[in-house]
Design a protein around this motif. Structure first.
Motif, PDB file in Angstrom:
ATOM      1  N   TRP A   1     -36.287  -1.996  35.887  1.00 14.73           N
ATOM      2  CA  TRP A   1     -35.651  -1.572  37.134  1.00 14.73           C
ATOM      3  C   TRP A   1     -36.191  -2.405  38.293  1.00 14.73           C
ATOM      4  O   TRP A   1     -37.403  -2.608  38.426  1.00 14.73           O
TER       5      TRP A   1
ATOM      6  N   GLU B   1     -32.064  -0.113  44.768  1.00 13.45           N
ATOM      7  CA  GLU B   1     -31.913   1.167  44.080  1.00 13.45           C
ATOM      8  C   GLU B   1     -30.805   1.062  43.026  1.00 13.45           C
ATOM      9  O   GLU B   1     -29.777   0.428  43.248  1.00 13.45           O
ATOM     10  N   ASP B   2     -31.050   1.699  41.880  1.00  9.82           N
ATOM     11  CA  ASP B   2     -30.069   1.737  40.789  1.00  9.82           C
ATOM     12  C   ASP B   2     -29.649   0.344  40.332  1.00  9.82           C
ATOM     13  O   ASP B   2     -28.496   0.120  39.950  1.00  9.82           O
ATOM     14  N   THR B   3     -30.582  -0.602  40.377  1.00 15.99           N
ATOM     15  CA  THR B   3     -30.294  -1.970  39.967  1.00 15.99           C
ATOM     16  C   THR B   3     -31.334  -2.415  38.948  1.00 15.99           C
ATOM     17  O   THR B   3     -32.536  -2.219  39.153  1.00 15.99           O
TER      18      THR B   3
ATOM     19  N   LEU C   1     -27.441   0.366  29.573  1.00 16.54           N
ATOM     20  CA  LEU C   1     -26.266   0.923  30.243  1.00 16.54           C
ATOM     21  C   LEU C   1     -25.282   1.503  29.234  1.00 16.54           C
ATOM     22  O   LEU C   1     -24.710   2.578  29.442  1.00 16.54           O
TER      23      LEU C   1
ATOM     24  N   GLU D   1     -26.530   4.792  27.713  1.00 19.58           N
ATOM     25  CA  GLU D   1     -26.356   5.904  28.642  1.00 19.58           C
ATOM     26  C   GLU D   1     -24.885   6.177  28.949  1.00 19.58           C
ATOM     27  O   GLU D   1     -24.557   7.076  29.696  1.00 19.58           O
TER      28      GLU D   1
ATOM     29  N   ALA E   1     -22.890   4.486  30.701  1.00 16.00           N
ATOM     30  CA  ALA E   1     -22.556   4.213  32.097  1.00 16.00           C
ATOM     31  C   ALA E   1     -21.232   3.460  32.162  1.00 16.00           C
ATOM     32  O   ALA E   1     -20.941   2.623  31.307  1.00 16.00           O
TER      33      ALA E   1
ATOM     34  N   GLY F   1     -22.698  -0.897  35.895  1.00 17.79           N
ATOM     35  CA  GLY F   1     -24.112  -1.140  36.108  1.00 17.79           C
ATOM     36  C   GLY F   1     -24.358  -2.503  36.721  1.00 17.79           C
ATOM     37  O   GLY F   1     -23.671  -3.473  36.381  1.00 17.79           O
ATOM     38  N   THR F   2     -25.330  -2.574  37.627  1.00 19.87           N
ATOM     39  CA  THR F   2     -25.646  -3.816  38.334  1.00 19.87           C
ATOM     40  C   THR F   2     -26.994  -4.349  37.870  1.00 19.87           C
ATOM     41  O   THR F   2     -27.968  -3.595  37.750  1.00 19.87           O
TER      42      THR F   2
ATOM     43  N   THR G   1     -22.421  -7.440  37.869  1.00 19.18           N
ATOM     44  CA  THR G   1     -21.996  -6.040  37.768  1.00 19.18           C
ATOM     45  C   THR G   1     -21.072  -5.910  36.565  1.00 19.18           C
ATOM     46  O   THR G   1     -19.985  -6.508  36.537  1.00 19.18           O
TER      47      THR G   1
END
Length: 276
Positions: free
Chosen positions: A36, A41-43, A59, A62, A64, A67-68, A116
């Motif tokens: 991470w 954040e969240d990257t 990703l 999970e 998702a 995702g980035t 992304t």
């Protein structure tokens, strides 16, 4: 090579295709601490191509939808982002089984690039941990017989060892033929019993010379003897196997097999014999 579903850190390092499994690792750091990006954040953060593949697998695991990932150093390349997409989508067990689509957008920067990824998932998939584990194609046939008997629409299983897909295909088609011809074989046996001589004590009526039918002998064929007719019955016909067999990932060996039972026996249309 035997494969297991592992804990999250090991799964991210080892999960999936042969390329990943053949690589060696001296240590495994906690995924959250290493990948991470603290600056966003969240990257996720990737410095090598392997980091990029592992981040993408996280990703997917999970589930998702987007995702980035910030890509530095070796991973900072559009070509690397494209390679990672292809490997995860086509060569890893996780990606090939769960994903129906995987695209990405690429934004180049001075120190790093930002990738992304957008993921779409197949409907009706199961968690890999929950899949039935089998050792060979014979074990698959045992499960398949049960699925047909209980009228399941689909069977999904995971091989503990690499199994040639050609062996799996041949075994499944052989089972379909066995099920199709089962009732035909019973009927053929019954027809054969009807031609047996009568039991002792009930002799057949003798024909007198006046009533005995005379069968004309067939003309001999040129250059050889005549072959008896009717001694070799035709083999009952069987339609092609209608079941769809899929392997994840697709290749010469199978890890996950999925069989769609479009038609089942004996509730399917009956197999017609040579007389229609």
């Amino acid at each position: 090579m035997k494969k297991w579903m592992l804990s999250l850190p090991l799964c991210l390092a080892l999960c999936g295709c042969g390329m990943l499994l053949e690589r060696s690792y001296s240590s495994v750091e906690p995924y959250a601490n290493r990948y991470w990006d603290s600056g966003a954040e969240d990257t996720l953060r990737s410095e090598t191509y392997q980091d990029l593949v592992n981040s993408l697998l996280l990703l997917v695991e999970e589930r998702a939808e987007e995702g980035t990932i910030r890509c530095y150093e070796e991973a900072n390349s559009y070509i690397q982002a494209q390679r990672a997409r292809s490997e995860v989508r086509r060569e890893t067990t996780l990606g090939s089984y769960l994903l129906s689509g995987l695209t990405f957008t690429y934004d180049a920067g001075t120190a790093y690039s930002t990738v992304t990824y957008q993921m779409t998932y197949r409907e009706g998939t199961e968690d890999l941990d929950g899949l039935m584990s089998i050792s060979d194609s014979q074990s698959l046939l045992d499960l398949l017989r049960l699925a047909v008997r209980e009228e399941h629409e689909k069977l999904t299983a995971r091989f503990s060892y690499d199994t040639p897909t050609a062996d799996v295909n041949a075994a499944v088609k052989a089972l379909w033929r066995e099920l199709c011809l089962g009732e035909e074989a019973v009927q053929t046996a019954a027809d054969g019993d009807a031609g047996e001589p009568p039991p002792d004590g009930e002799p057949e009526a003798e024909l007198t010379p006046e009533t005995e039918p005379v069968s004309p002998e067939p003309p001999p064929e040129a250059g050889g003897e005549t072959e008896p007719v009717g001694l070799f019955p035709e083999e009952p016909e069987c339609p092609p196997c209608p079941w769809t067999i899929r392997f994840y990932p697709a290749g010469d060996t199978a890890e996950i097999v999925e069989i769609l039972l479009h038609e089942q026996w004996p509730k399917a249309q009956p197999v017609l014999g040579p007389e229609g």
